[in-house]
Design a protein around this motif. Structure first.
Motif, short mmCIF file in Angstrom:
data_model
loop_
_atom_site.label_atom_id
_atom_site.label_comp_id
_atom_site.label_asym_id
_atom_site.label_seq_id
_atom_site.Cartn_x
_atom_site.Cartn_y
_atom_site.Cartn_z
N TRP A 148 0.79 -1.22 0.00
CA TRP A 148 0.00 0.00 0.00
C TRP A 148 0.83 1.27 0.00
CZ3 TRP A 148 -4.52 -0.54 -1.78
CH2 TRP A 148 -5.22 -1.73 -1.58
N THR A 149 2.13 1.17 0.23
CA THR A 149 2.97 2.37 0.17
C THR A 149 3.61 2.57 -1.20
OG1 THR A 149 4.78 1.09 1.14
CG2 THR A 149 3.45 2.40 2.64
N ASP A 150 3.72 1.49 -1.99
CA ASP A 150 4.25 1.60 -3.35
C ASP A 150 3.11 2.06 -4.27
OD1 ASP A 150 4.58 0.33 -6.18
OD2 ASP A 150 6.60 0.31 -5.34
N GLU A 151 3.27 3.21 -4.91
CA GLU A 151 2.17 3.83 -5.66
C GLU A 151 1.69 2.95 -6.81
OE1 GLU A 151 1.08 8.02 -7.97
OE2 GLU A 151 3.04 7.75 -7.01
N ARG A 152 2.61 2.38 -7.58
CA ARG A 152 2.20 1.55 -8.72
C ARG A 152 1.50 0.28 -8.26
NH1 ARG A 152 4.77 2.52 -13.56
NH2 ARG A 152 3.33 0.96 -14.37
N ARG A 153 2.06 -0.36 -7.23
CA ARG A 153 1.41 -1.56 -6.70
C ARG A 153 0.02 -1.24 -6.17
NH1 ARG A 153 3.10 -6.64 -5.30
NH2 ARG A 153 1.84 -6.84 -3.43
N ARG A 154 -0.08 -0.10 -5.49
CA ARG A 154 -1.38 0.31 -4.96
C ARG A 154 -2.39 0.51 -6.08
NH1 ARG A 154 0.18 4.51 -2.06
NH2 ARG A 154 -0.37 6.12 -3.56
N ASP A 155 -1.95 1.13 -7.17
CA ASP A 155 -2.85 1.37 -8.29
C ASP A 155 -3.33 0.04 -8.90
OD1 ASP A 155 -4.04 3.22 -10.31
OD2 ASP A 155 -2.72 2.10 -11.65
N HIS A 156 -2.41 -0.90 -9.06
CA HIS A 156 -2.80 -2.21 -9.59
C HIS A 156 -3.79 -2.91 -8.67
CE1 HIS A 156 0.09 -1.58 -12.65
NE2 HIS A 156 1.16 -1.98 -11.99
N ARG A 157 -3.54 -2.83 -7.34
CA ARG A 157 -4.42 -3.51 -6.39
C ARG A 157 -5.80 -2.87 -6.38
NH1 ARG A 157 -6.82 -7.59 -4.97
NH2 ARG A 157 -7.52 -7.73 -2.81
N LEU A 158 -5.90 -1.57 -6.48
CA LEU A 158 -7.21 -0.93 -6.52
C LEU A 158 -7.99 -1.35 -7.76
CD1 LEU A 158 -6.34 2.70 -5.31
CD2 LEU A 158 -7.56 0.92 -4.05
N ARG A 159 -7.30 -1.46 -8.89
CA ARG A 159 -7.98 -1.96 -10.10
C ARG A 159 -8.45 -3.39 -9.90
NH1 ARG A 159 -3.56 -1.53 -14.28
NH2 ARG A 159 -4.94 -3.01 -15.34
N GLU A 160 -7.61 -4.20 -9.28
CA GLU A 160 -7.97 -5.60 -9.04
C GLU A 160 -9.19 -5.69 -8.12
OE1 GLU A 160 -5.90 -9.64 -7.15
OE2 GLU A 160 -4.77 -7.76 -7.28
N ILE A 161 -9.21 -4.89 -7.05
CA ILE A 161 -10.36 -4.89 -6.13
C ILE A 161 -11.63 -4.49 -6.88
CG2 ILE A 161 -11.38 -3.71 -4.15
CD1 ILE A 161 -8.54 -3.44 -3.01
N TYR A 162 -11.55 -3.41 -7.65
CA TYR A 162 -12.74 -2.90 -8.34
C TYR A 162 -13.32 -3.94 -9.29
CZ TYR A 162 -15.63 -0.29 -11.59
OH TYR A 162 -16.68 0.11 -12.38
N HIS A 163 -12.47 -4.49 -10.16
CA HIS A 163 -13.00 -5.42 -11.16
C HIS A 163 -13.41 -6.75 -10.54
CE1 HIS A 163 -12.27 -2.75 -14.47
NE2 HIS A 163 -11.01 -2.58 -14.12
N SER A 164 -12.75 -7.18 -9.47
CA SER A 164 -13.17 -8.40 -8.78
C SER A 164 -14.54 -8.21 -8.16
CB SER A 164 -12.15 -8.78 -7.69
OG SER A 164 -10.90 -9.09 -8.26
N LEU A 165 -14.77 -7.06 -7.54
CA LEU A 165 -16.07 -6.79 -6.94
C LEU A 165 -17.16 -6.69 -8.01
CD1 LEU A 165 -15.12 -4.16 -4.21
CD2 LEU A 165 -16.02 -6.46 -3.80
N CYS A 166 -16.84 -6.14 -9.17
CA CYS A 166 -17.84 -6.06 -10.24
C CYS A 166 -18.14 -7.43 -10.83
CB CYS A 166 -17.34 -5.12 -11.35
SG CYS A 166 -17.38 -3.36 -10.90
N ALA A 167 -17.11 -8.28 -10.92
CA ALA A 167 -17.30 -9.61 -11.52
C ALA A 167 -17.97 -10.58 -10.56
CB ALA A 167 -15.95 -10.17 -11.97
#
Length: 739
Positions: free
Chosen positions: A306-325
């Motif tokens: 959560w402190t690495d900006e790029r990793r955080r961005d990837h994880r937020l995308r993963e959370i969003y699309h997982s919740l939608c799917a």
């Protein structure tokens, strides 16, 4: 045949279209034009009729201008509207500019107002010289109040119906109007307008591959070319440039995003049209984000995630699309991520909460939407702290004991940082009830005890934590710190040595161990240790200030001041350094500078009674007794039980010859269990001044018992004995004084 050839010949005469004739053979065009002229001459009887066909704009535009001006002469104003100007502008720009701002076709009445409605700005190449006559009015979605007012004019006031229309339309005026046309009498009667909306957004696009790509690309919250390729079908993989040119797609801070109203309608259409395609595309996007996250740092712990900006961005995308799917199966992981961020990276929390909220809305899943609303409300509660978020997470049914314990531990930390000590203890205690061997909770509770200056209790918790985790650097160093604050310097050094065996470059342990050496009178070793800590941590202002305190103990005041200045250069808001600098200046007799330094400390931390007490002390030393009294009152307003300040207040009142008030201040000091030689000596002196000789003698005898070497107290005792008519005791009293 004539009409076809006329259209071909006239193409080059239309505004903005002449360039299209460049691909035609000029000789062929000329021969066609000659044949056309011959035919027109044979069929049309007058020159005006031929000119009307060959140059319709030149003939009809002046007529248009005259007729509009004539209407304008009879009216307050005339309004002309040109819609979808992003499409018609290339054809109309030059012609319309000439009509409006030149007299080429005759003067246009000044009360004619032209409105151009389009999705793009005017072409500056054409309109640059006329922009001072143009007013731009952005047309956005209705606000809620505007939409409600519009619906009220259509007779729609039922709250449930209004809420459904607002949700389905996204406030887009044309959709609000469309939904209101049928005058629905129940919320269930309001049709989903997403088909209509999407058709309007894509009405100029006829290619089915590109239409489907535009729909698919609405699924991500933001786009780049890689994300686009992931979500669209293979046939559209190379169409990212085309997509970026669509009027509802914009580059915002380096990311391409759909207009929210457009995206909402497209999401709703896809979710309803094919749930399987919706799920498959979101899963594909979630998996792509997961791969990118793992490729960047496969073994990262939650803090690093959560402190690495790029990793955080990837994880937020993963959370969003997982919740939608897959909303139900993905919610646990999303809430676990919320707790990870709360513990390790609070700054990332807002992004997670917004992701859950948006996924709930976009997937139209009740449970995810409910959690999004709860977390969003918690995030704005009580100033946006973490405690309401953690409380919300704690209320989730089905949490096991380990999950509950963790939430209590993190919430205890937040309560401690907010200085809500009872709640901090309650959370740490509950955590330890659920998980008695939770070393982190013991460390957290120990730190809370330390902040409350309950150093014995802190040492007990640190000792238990060290028994559970013998290799814990934090437990060993914090136990050493507790012993240092208890004045058990040898024990403290043993624990700091244990910590340094685990981590030889642990600056905190090196610095605190050096302070123990200072307290033991080993000043040179202390200075060396503190400098070593600063070598490891160049911004270690605390160690610099402790070097200043060490030099002050050694009587090297100039070096002490230099170290305090060094600390303040690193941390200009370091209260303790300002205060200690002021005390050092006072020792040097530089009272004005001392008060300035202590004043800065008081500005930074006005609620610390110790700082006001030191200002009082400085004023007493400088003979400023009235100001000393004011400083003492400030300190006592913050801490009425501050015994030393009552003593200082008594000193100031005595110096100001106010013996009754001085005695009252000293009595209050004595009531606070302060039994100090200075207090007893001064109380005896004031009592003697008031004629209370017996009480004076008792206080002076107690002062001499506490400090037999104080000659001034013995001299005062002699005066009291004479006042009591016991001069025979005076010589013995004087002879009792040491040589």
């Amino acid at each position: 045949m004539i009409a076809a050839q006329a259209g071909l010949a006239g193409l080059g005469l239309l505004p903005g279209v002449g360039v299209l004739t460049g691909g035609l053979d000029p000789r062929q065009v000329a021969r066609g034009a000659d044949r056309l002229r011959g035919l027109l001459s044979a069929r049309l009887r007058t020159h005006d009729e031929v000119r009307l066909v060959m140059a319709p704009l030149e003939v009809l535009t002046p007529v248009f201008v005259r007729e509009v001006s004539a209407v304008a002469d009879e009216s307050p104003s005339v309004a002309l509207f040109f819609d979808t100007y992003e499409r018609t502008g290339p054809l109309l720009d030059i012609w319309l500019r000439d009509v409006l701002v030149s007299d080429r076709h005759g003067p246009l009445a000044p009360n004619v107002v032209v409105t151009l409605a389009g999705q793009t700005a005017l072409d500056r190449r054409c309109w640059a010289d006329c922009l001072d006559c143009v007013t731009e009015l952005p047309l956005d979605a209705f606000t809620e109040d505007e939409a409600r007012q519009f619906l009220a004019t259509r007779g729609i006031a039922d709250e449930h119906i209004v809420d459904v229309i607002l949700r389905l339309s996204g406030g887009l005026p044309v959709l609000v109007s469309t939904l209101a046309e049928n005058r629905p009498r129940a919320a269930e009667a309001v049709d989903d307008p997403s088909d209509t909306a999407v058709e309007r957004f894509l009405k100029w696009e006829t290619d089915p591959v590109r239409r489907e790509a535009a729909l698919a690309a609405a699924l991500p919250r933001h786009l780049d070319e890689d994300i686009f390729r992931t979500v669209v079908d293979a046939a559209a993989a190379e169409r990212f440039g085309w997509l970026c040119g669509l009027p509802f797609v914009a580059d915002r801070a380096g990311r391409w995003q759909y207009h929210e109203v457009v995206r909402t309608a497209m999401l709703r259409l896809q979710r309803r049209r094919s749930p399987q395609t919706w799920t498959a595309r979101h899963r594909r996007l979630a998996e792509a984000a997961r791969r990118l996250r793992m490729d960047r740092a496969p073994d990262a712990n939650p803090a690093e995630s959560w402190t690495d900006e790029r990793r955080r961005d990837h994880r937020l995308r993963e959370i969003y699309h997982s919740l939608c799917a897959d909303p139900p199966s993905s919610l646990d992981a999303a809430l676990s991520d919320t707790l990870d961020a709360a513990e390790h990276a609070p700054a990332a929390l807002r992004g997670i909460v917004e992701t859950v909220r948006q996924a709930g809305e976009d997937a139209d899943d009740p449970e995810v939407r409910d959690w999004g609303a709860r977390l969003t409300a918690a995030l704005t509660e009580d100033g946006g702290g973490l405690i309401p978020i953690l409380t919300a997470l704690l209320g989730r049914p089905g949490l096991d004991a380990g999950q509950q314990a963790r939430i209590h531990r993190v919430r205890g930390r937040e309560h401690r940082q907010a200085e809500d000590w009872p709640q901090a203890f309650a959370d740490f205690d509950r955590c330890l009830e659920l998980d008695p061997r939770n070393a982190s909770a013991l460390l957290g509770r120990g730190l809370t005890h330390r902040y409350m200056r309950s150093f014995e209790r802190a040492a007990e918790d640190y000792t238990r934590a060290l028994e559970i985790t013998p290799d814990s650097l934090e437990a060993a160093s914090q136990l050493g710190e507790a012993y240092r604050l208890l004045g058990r310097y040898e024990q403290a050094m043993t624990e700091f040595d244990r910590a340094l065996a685990l981590q030889p470059r642990h600056a905190f342990s090196i610095g605190s161990r050096a302070v123990c050496l200072r307290r033991l009178g080993r000043h040179e070793e202390a200075l060396a240790g503190l400098e070593r800590a600063i070598e490891i941590n160049a911004d270690y202002a605390w160690a610099m200030a402790e070097r200043g305190a060490t030099y002050r103990d050694m009587g090297q005041y100039d070096l002490a001041l230099a170290e305090f200045d060094r600390a303040l250069a690193v941390n200009p808001t370091y209260v303790w350094a300002y205060a200690r600098r002021g005390i050092t200046l006072r020792v040097l007799g530089r009272h004005e500078e001392a008060l300035t330094a202590l004043g800065r400390a008081a500005e930074l931390h006005p609620d610390d009674p110790w700082i006001w007490a030191e200002r009082c002390h400085t004023c007493l030393d400088g003979g400023r007794h009235e100001q000393a009294l004011r400083e003492a009152d400030r300190a006592l307003a913050l801490d009425p039980g501050y015994a030393w300040v009552h003593l200082a207040r008594g000193q100031a009142l005595h110096a100001l010859d106010r013996p009754e008030r001085a005695l009252a201040a000293l009595d209050r000091c004595l009531a606070l269990q302060m039994d100090d030689a200075r207090l007893r000596s001064l109380r005896g002196t004031v009592s003697h001044r008031l004629g209370h000789h017996a009480q004076a003698l008792a206080d002076l005898d107690r002062s001499i018992a506490l400090d037999p070497a104080d000659r001034s107290t013995r001299a005062q005792r002699s005066l009291v004995l004479r006042a009591l008519g016991r001069p025979e005791d005076t010589p013995s009293a004087c002879s009792a004084a040491p040589e």
